[in-house]
Scaffold this motif. Structure first.
Motif, PDB file in Angstrom:
ATOM      1  N   GLY A   1      -5.099   2.348   1.251  1.00 22.61           N
ATOM      2  CA  GLY A   1      -4.465   2.611  -0.035  1.00 22.61           C
ATOM      3  C   GLY A   1      -5.099   1.828  -1.159  1.00 22.61           C
TER       4      GLY A   1
ATOM      5  N   VAL B   1      -0.541   0.359  -6.452  1.00 23.10           N
ATOM      6  CA  VAL B   1      -0.702   0.467  -5.001  1.00 23.10           C
ATOM      7  C   VAL B   1      -0.052  -0.733  -4.320  1.00 23.10           C
ATOM      8  CG1 VAL B   1      -2.952  -0.721  -4.944  1.00 23.10           C
ATOM      9  CG2 VAL B   1      -2.383   0.933  -3.160  1.00 23.10           C
TER      10      VAL B   1
ATOM     11  N   ALA C   1      -6.936   3.535  -4.293  1.00 25.40           N
ATOM     12  CA  ALA C   1      -6.368   3.320  -5.620  1.00 25.40           C
ATOM     13  C   ALA C   1      -7.397   2.687  -6.567  1.00 25.40           C
ATOM     14  CB  ALA C   1      -5.137   2.418  -5.515  1.00 25.40           C
TER      15      ALA C   1
ATOM     16  N   ILE D   1       0.890   4.530  -4.894  1.00 21.03           N
ATOM     17  CA  ILE D   1       0.358   4.827  -3.559  1.00 21.03           C
ATOM     18  C   ILE D   1       0.867   3.776  -2.577  1.00 21.03           C
ATOM     19  CG2 ILE D   1      -1.782   4.876  -2.188  1.00 21.03           C
ATOM     20  CD1 ILE D   1      -3.145   6.049  -4.697  1.00 21.03           C
TER      21      ILE D   1
END
Ligand code: KG4
Ligand code: ZN
Length: 353
Positions: A105, A92, A109, A20
């Motif tokens: 993010g 991430v 995550a 991510i």
């Protein structure tokens, strides 16, 4: 302290991993297979959100990430043909980047890793860009020189056979991407400036309007681009009338040529000085068509191996984050779920390919 529970010992059996990326203005998610193959690479760009402001507006970036992250991650999973419970790891971008954007993010995550009870890695965006050079060809050789050219970095590294990166040189002022973006702004082109200059320059002659090149002292592998931007400003101010379309194209081509020329010369000087026989060029600016053409020509004439990732892996993407996270998890670097976003994160460069 809470740790990922499936393999608390730090051993990780490679399986599908979700990456991510939300460090700036792209919400991205990607799934890599157990062998590192890219199964999906979804990128939702926020360029339309920021365009009318001429640059990234941090608050708008955070909001847009919140709105898209679920959809983008689900799409990555779906394109990979997997369901959530088949994932064996989450990676991430932890930093560097915009604090609020990174937080989206990182928190998403962490929540996923907790809910799925799988290991989790927070990776450096820079290490992600470096890892992108091996996405398409995992056998690309080490040692090699790596040029990272993005909106925030112009860094030359020597990547040793162990995978450790040693810094050879870096920009002393603007990053190459910043030089493109600021130059585009002066030329009245739209954000993001790099692709706009790239397109306009194709219609111009790079040798009609000459721009200065700053090589710094003999043998230096550092970069400086701020003088170039000033030279463009002065050239524009010295014009009596508004630029014609042909003059604008020549100006863009000359400006781009100066940036690209320096990047190519310094990269090959680094290769020569280090004794490596391979060069990888990564980051958003590596999407530049003139840079790619000159690097390819020179690599052929000097018989060097060159890794130039496909365009989808040059600008920000999550496949590179999943790849860096995969290396971290394989090395037993499982992050606790207590980690936070780090806007000015430094790279450890301890990982191996
Ligand atoms: O890697 P990236 O997507 O984000 C950062 O980590 O910064 O790089 C973005 C930078 C921007 O400065 C953008 O203008 C530049 O990469 N860029 C380009 C091209 N495509 C993106 N610069 C020159 N030519 C391009 N085709
Ligand atoms: Zn980037």
């Amino acid at each position: 302290m809470m740790t990922a529970a499936k393999q608390p010992s730090g051993t990780w059996i490679p399986g599908p991993i979700l990456g991510i990326e939300t460090s700036c203005d792209e919400t991205a998610a990607s799934v890599l297979a157990a062998d590192g193959a890219v199964l999906s690479n979804i990128i939702m760009s926020q360029h339309d959100v920021h365009r009318r402001f001429g640059g990234v507006v941090p608050e708008l970036a955070s909001r847009a990430h919140i709105e898209s992250i679920e959809e983008v991650s689900s799409a990555a999973l779906q394109q990979a043909g997997l369901v959530w419970t088949e994932l064996t790891g989450i990676a991430v971008t932890q930093g560097p980047g915009l604090a609020g954007a990174l937080l989206v993010g990182v928190n998403y995550a962490k929540a996923l890793a907790y809910a799925l009870n799988i290991p989790f890695a927070g990776v450096s965006h820079l290490e992600g860009h470096i890892a992108s050079a091996w996405l398409q060809d995992p056998t690309f050789p080490l040692p090699c020189v790596v040029l990272v050219v993005s909106g925030g970095h112009t860094h030359l590294y020597f990547k040793e056979p162990s995978g450790h990166c040693r810094l050879l040189g870096a920009t002393r002022d603007d990053a190459a991407g910043e030089a493109f973006d600021k130059g585009a702004q002066l030329l009245g082109l739209e954000y993001p400036g790099g692709p706009a200059i790239d397109r306009l320059a194709r219609q111009g002659n790079p040798h009609t309007i000459m721009f200065p090149r700053s090589y710094l002292k003999n043998g230096s592998l550092d970069f400086s681009f701020s003088g170039l931007k000033t030279a463009l400003l002065y050239k524009l101010q010295a014009m009596d009338e508004q630029l014609s379309a042909a003059q604008a194209a020549d100006m863009a081509a000359g400006y781009q040529e100066a940036i690209v020329d320096i990047l190519v010369k310094k990269s090959f000087a680094a290769v020569r000085a280090s004794g490596a026989r391979a060069l990888a060029v990564v980051g958003g600016v590596s999407a530049n068509s003139r840079l790619r053409a000159l690097l390819q020509q020179r690599a052929i004439s000097e018989n060097l191996q060159l890794s130039l990732p496909p365009l989808a892996y040059c600008t920000d993407n999550a496949a590179m984050i999943a790849a860096a996270g995969r290396q971290a998890l394989r090395a037993g670097l499982h992050a606790p779920l207590t980690i936070d976003a780090q806007a000015s994160m430094a790279s450890s460069f301890a990982q191996t390919i």
